[in-house]
Scaffold this active site. Structure first.
Site, PDB file in Angstrom:
ATOM      1  N   ARG A  58       0.924  -1.221  -0.044  1.00 18.24           N
ATOM      2  CA  ARG A  58       0.154   0.060   0.120  1.00 18.24           C
ATOM      3  C   ARG A  58       0.858   1.193   0.030  1.00 18.24           C
ATOM      4  NH1 ARG A  58      -2.343  -0.413   4.526  1.00 18.24           N
ATOM      5  NH2 ARG A  58      -1.314   1.075   5.646  1.00 18.24           N
ATOM      6  N   TYR A 110     -17.080  17.277 -14.678  1.00 18.22           N
ATOM      7  CA  TYR A 110     -17.432  15.944 -14.644  1.00 18.22           C
ATOM      8  C   TYR A 110     -18.562  15.722 -13.435  1.00 18.22           C
ATOM      9  CZ  TYR A 110     -17.137  10.899 -13.547  1.00 18.22           C
ATOM     10  OH  TYR A 110     -17.516   9.769 -13.412  1.00 18.22           O
ATOM     11  N   ASP A 182      -8.004  19.697 -13.924  1.00 22.17           N
ATOM     12  CA  ASP A 182      -8.421  18.284 -14.202  1.00 22.17           C
ATOM     13  C   ASP A 182      -8.045  18.588 -15.851  1.00 22.17           C
ATOM     14  OD1 ASP A 182      -9.464  16.083 -15.306  1.00 22.17           O
ATOM     15  OD2 ASP A 182     -11.265  15.859 -13.955  1.00 22.17           O
ATOM     16  N   LYS A 207      -8.776   7.279 -18.844  1.00 21.29           N
ATOM     17  CA  LYS A 207      -9.129   7.678 -20.014  1.00 21.29           C
ATOM     18  C   LYS A 207      -7.944   7.569 -21.231  1.00 21.29           C
ATOM     19  CE  LYS A 207     -12.878   8.775 -18.148  1.00 21.29           C
ATOM     20  NZ  LYS A 207     -13.066   8.463 -16.892  1.00 21.29           N
TER      21      LYS A 207
END
Length: 386
Positions: A58, A110, A182, A207
């Site tokens: 992690r 978004y 973004d 994306k």
């Protein structure tokens, strides 16, 4: 701010070369030219409390480190961090805030970002409002004493508004706030917000960076080393980190980002020009068209206008018929893959903003133009419109 020096950010290679080589030296033991998938949850230690580098996956993984290195290089940042999704990345950035702080969000964004702010973080005492950031005066007037973040999307999702990043960053900094951009739609190949004054960049790696519709991942890139230490702590403490297989897939995708983006942009321009000339289409949103209100700013801060196109079909019924008739454009959410996608944002990706200031027109159709031959994509749309 504790920023990296110019020397730390300087590499001798051009973008395409860095995408393939930054952080991706051949593996030393056997010379593998691809970064190995370190599929492990833990690491053997030389002694009690003496890990070689990582103690638990992690907190760190070599495959993830390689991806983070190349993302930082491509965005021109000092540090990059990978997350299990784009929303995990956004949440981690917003966790730098505290109750009483105020966020300004672009009025076209978004739906997931709006949902996170309105239905999660607002309940924790983080206030926000939306503003048309294409209007610098409106943005400046919306700033409060409590404003700590100006959240920019450009090109925006789904109306492809263009925001002047340098101007938004200056307004944020005058108020003592951060400007977060973004950069999912543009990618660092087309636009580098940190060079324009932004403090942090977020991505849905799912994306264009991944580019093959086969992973879910997010990223943060920034220069402020003190903030980077906090992000690193939050990434480990909260634990929204990606697995090594997804990091490997993202590394593979990034290698071809430049050539893919050129193809996306070439196809999007052809599609936009076709739709713009079609009498049956009410309006086309594409920054590469001269009549787009953000055309000049896009030309100033972007290499190309991108691979996304939106248009108004005239009625929701007709928009649905078009979306269900295409053959090469698959009817699906998401974007940025090599295959072309079509969707209606209202009932699909932006359903969460229904009834809000960000609600999108019911007849809006959004296209993610893939890397197929542009003529075939135009022919597909032509038969769907007929």
């Amino acid at each position: 701010m504790n920023d990296a020096t110019d020397d730390e950010l300087t590499e001798p290679w051009r973008f395409e070369t860095r995408a393939i080589h930054s952080g991706q030296d051949p593996e030393p033991a056997f010379g593998a030219v691809n970064v190995p998938i370190y599929q492990t949850s833990t690491y053997a230690q030389d002694g009690v409390g003496k890990p070689k580098r990582y103690d638990y996956a992690r907190g760190g993984n070599p495959t993830r480190e390689a991806l983070q290195s190349v993302l930082a290089s491509l965005e021109g940042g000092a540090k990059a961090f990978s997350f299990a999704s784009g929303m995990a990345a956004e949440t981690t950035v917003l966790m730098l805030l505290k109750p009483g702080d105020h966020v300004l969000l672009a009025d076209d964004a978004y739906g997931g970002t709006y949902r996170l702010l309105s239905r999660v973080l607002q309940g924790w005492g983080i206030d926000f409002e939306t503003v048309d950031m294409t209007d610098a005066d409106a943005l400046r007037a919306a700033v409060r004493d409590e404003t700590r973040m100006v959240w920019v999307e450009t090109p925006s999702n789904p109306l492809l508004k263009i925001i002047d990043i340098a101007a938004a960053s200056a307004i944020a900094h005058d108020a003592g706030a951060w400007c977060v951009v973004d950069n999912t739609f543009a990618t660092p190949y087309l636009q580098r917000p940190l060079e324009l004054g932004a403090d942090a960049v977020v991505h849905s790696v799912t994306k264009y960076l991944g580019g093959h519709s086969d992973l879910v991942q997010g990223a943060i890139v920034l220069n402020d080393l003190e903030a980077a230490e906090r992000i690193a702590f939050l990434a480990n403490a909260v634990g929204a980190v990606p697995g090594p297989m997804d990091c490997y897939l993202a590394l593979r995708g990034v290698k071809t980002l430049a050539v893919r983006m050129e193809a996306h942009c070439r196809g999007a321009r052809a599609v936009a020009e076709f739709l713009d000339a079609a009498e049956s289409i009410e309006h086309v949103y594409y920054p590469g068209l001269a009549h787009h209100p953000g055309h000049e700013i896009a030309a100033k801060q972007m290499r190309e206008p991108g691979g996304m196109v939106s248009f108004r079909a005239g009625s929701e019924e007709r928009a649905r018929r078009i979306a269900e008739r295409t053959q090469l454009f698959f009817l699906a959410e998401s974007l940025g893959g090599v295959e072309s996608l079509i969707e209606l944002p209202g009932p699909m990706t932006h359903a969460s903003v229904a009834g809000s200031p960000l609600e999108v027109p019911a007849d809006l159709v959004r296209l993610s133009v893939g890397i197929e031959h542009p003529d075939d994509l135009v022919d597909d749309l032509a038969q769907a419109l007929a």
